[in-house]
Write an enzyme that holds these catalytic residues in place. Structure first.
Site, short mmCIF file in Angstrom:
data_model
loop_
_atom_site.label_atom_id
_atom_site.label_comp_id
_atom_site.label_asym_id
_atom_site.label_seq_id
_atom_site.Cartn_x
_atom_site.Cartn_y
_atom_site.Cartn_z
CD GLU A 100 -46.72 11.16 4.30
OE1 GLU A 100 -47.22 11.89 5.13
OE2 GLU A 100 -46.79 11.00 3.13
CB CYS A 126 -44.45 4.70 -3.00
SG CYS A 126 -43.90 6.33 -3.41
CB CYS A 133 -38.61 17.79 -0.67
SG CYS A 133 -38.04 17.83 -2.39
CB CYS A 137 -43.88 20.43 -6.35
SG CYS A 137 -42.14 19.58 -7.27
CB CYS A 140 -45.65 18.61 -3.29
SG CYS A 140 -44.82 17.64 -2.28
CG ASN A 314 -55.77 12.61 -4.59
OD1 ASN A 314 -56.91 12.59 -4.74
ND2 ASN A 314 -55.07 11.93 -4.04
CB CYS A 357 -45.44 12.57 -1.14
SG CYS A 357 -45.20 14.03 -2.10
S1 SF4 Z 1 -43.26 16.44 -5.27
FE1 SF4 Z 1 -42.74 17.14 -3.26
S2 SF4 Z 1 -41.60 15.72 -2.55
FE2 SF4 Z 1 -41.71 15.30 -4.91
S3 SF4 Z 1 -39.90 16.61 -5.52
FE3 SF4 Z 1 -41.60 17.89 -5.65
S4 SF4 Z 1 -41.69 19.04 -3.54
FE4 SF4 Z 1 -40.14 17.40 -3.46
#
Ligand code: SF4
Length: 369
Positions: A100, A126, A133, A137, A140, A314, A357
């Site tokens: 994205e 962005c 990833c 997180c 996320c 969000n 994201c």
């Molecule tokens: S927010 Fe999502 S994409 Fe960004 S570093 Fe953390 S896990 Fe990775």
């Protein structure tokens, strides 16, 4: 040659693209070298998608370029437009994976010396740096799919080219880049740094390094390495918490690179005299939205040219975290501002278009619109 090396070489060849190269690299590979500048001009100023459109390139060179340096275009498979003008793009890569990028529009009003209102628009894009990833997180969606692979330089660069082309953004309109999409840019260090160089080529997109901001979840040793390279780009840290216990809950990688190690690395990072290091702070109701957290944040950032960006969490389906109260956000902000720290509350750009994201990709996978 070992089998592993042959495989790696094939993989590199399979993924290579004309967008992987800086101008100097192309100059050293194309004969005569001035052809490199012409090719760059077609790719980055006219946004062409095939060598056949490059009118001043001789046919034999076009054939060589087609063989050795394919124009690898990211396919736009979805776009979602928000009422605030943001547009979220979902791209398909050559191997079928999707990533994205988000185009953000900021409108500004200013009164000039004649008392007239001057309106201007600022464009920011962005972009993603990885498919998936490793950081994991907890808030996320990208993290939920795990890590798949690093993006190539060309795949990072082509996100901007395709968005400029799609939006018909004139070549001379300035643009900001934030490496804040899917993935941790510093975990794809080499390709990310190379992309910064391609973006800033004056004969190409000419996006000044001062207009490029890398946002990291805080890999301290890579922040130090980046600082030593002194590329001239801006730094943003996804801090989100002021104590290691909560930060490790939100960002598990914090166990390896704790808050103090990040602060120490940032203190060594060269910051442009007119700029500040941005600290992103995702505010989650009853987790990190109290004044005690604000006070601790102030202490942590002591001695750093810092700016804090408070971001409303969000909520998305399946999360237990909640959006904070506006009144708590304002109290948090006021506390910091009154103590002399620059602090903004980020408008939830694209709130109605899956702003966090990974959300657009998630919807695509689930087949919803
Ligand atoms: S927010 Fe999502 S994409 Fe960004 S570093 Fe953390 S896990 Fe990775």
């Amino acid at each position: 040659m070992k089998l592993g090396n042959i495989k790696k070489q094939r993989e590199r060849k399979r993924l290579n693209s004309i967008y992987d190269y800086t101008l100097d690299e192309l100059k050293s590979q194309l004969k005569p070298s001035f052809r490199a500048k012409q090719v760059y001009n077609w790719l980055y100023k006219k946004y062409v998608t095939s060598y056949d459109e490059m009118k001043n390139i001789p046919n034999d060179l076009k054939e060589l370029l087609k063989q050795e340096y394919p124009i690898d275009i990211l396919e736009i498979i979805k776009r979602e437009k928000s009422s605030d003008g943001s547009i979220k793009y979902l791209f398909r890569l050559r191997d079928g994976h999707t990533i994205e990028a988000v185009f953000l529009l900021m409108k500004k009003k200013k009164i000039d010396e004649n008392g007239q209102i001057q309106r201007s628009e600022k464009f920011t894009v962005c972009i993603s740096s990885q498919v998936g990833c490793k950081v994991g997180c907890s808030f996320c969606l990208t993290a939920k799919g795990g890590f798949v692979r690093n993006l190539t330089v060309g795949e990072i660069v082509n996100q901007i080219v395709q968005i400029k082309r799609d939006m018909q953004i004139p070549e001379n309109k300035s643009l900001n880049i934030v490496y804040m999409g899917m993935g941790e840019p510093l975990d794809n260090y080499k390709n990310f740094v190379h992309a910064v160089k391609v973006f800033s080529e004056l004969d190409g997109l000419a996006i000044s390094r001062r207009r490029q901001t890398v946002s990291t979840s805080g890999i301290s040793k890579k922040i130090e390495r980046l600082g030593n390279e002194d590329l001239g780009i801006q730094l943003a840290i996804s801090l989100h918490a002021v104590d290691d216990e909560l930060r490790s809950e939100l960002i598990p990688m914090n166990k390896a690179y704790n808050i103090q190690s990040i602060i120490d690395a940032v203190k060594k990072f060269p910051v442009d005299t007119r700029k500040k290091v941005m600290f992103e702070y995702l505010v989650i109701k009853d987790k990190n939205d109290d004044l005690a957290s604000a006070k601790k944040l102030l202490q942590l950032l002591d001695g750093i040219k810092a700016k804090v960006n408070l971001i409303y969490f969000n909520p998305y389906p399946g999360t237990s975290y909640q959006r904070p109260q506006s009144s708590d956000m304002i109290k948090f902000q006021e506390y910091l501002v009154n103590k002399g720290l620059l602090c903004t509350i980020r408008e939830s750009k694209g709130l109605d278009i899956s702003a966090a994201c990974g959300q657009l990709k998630e919807k695509e996978l689930n087949g919803s619109t």
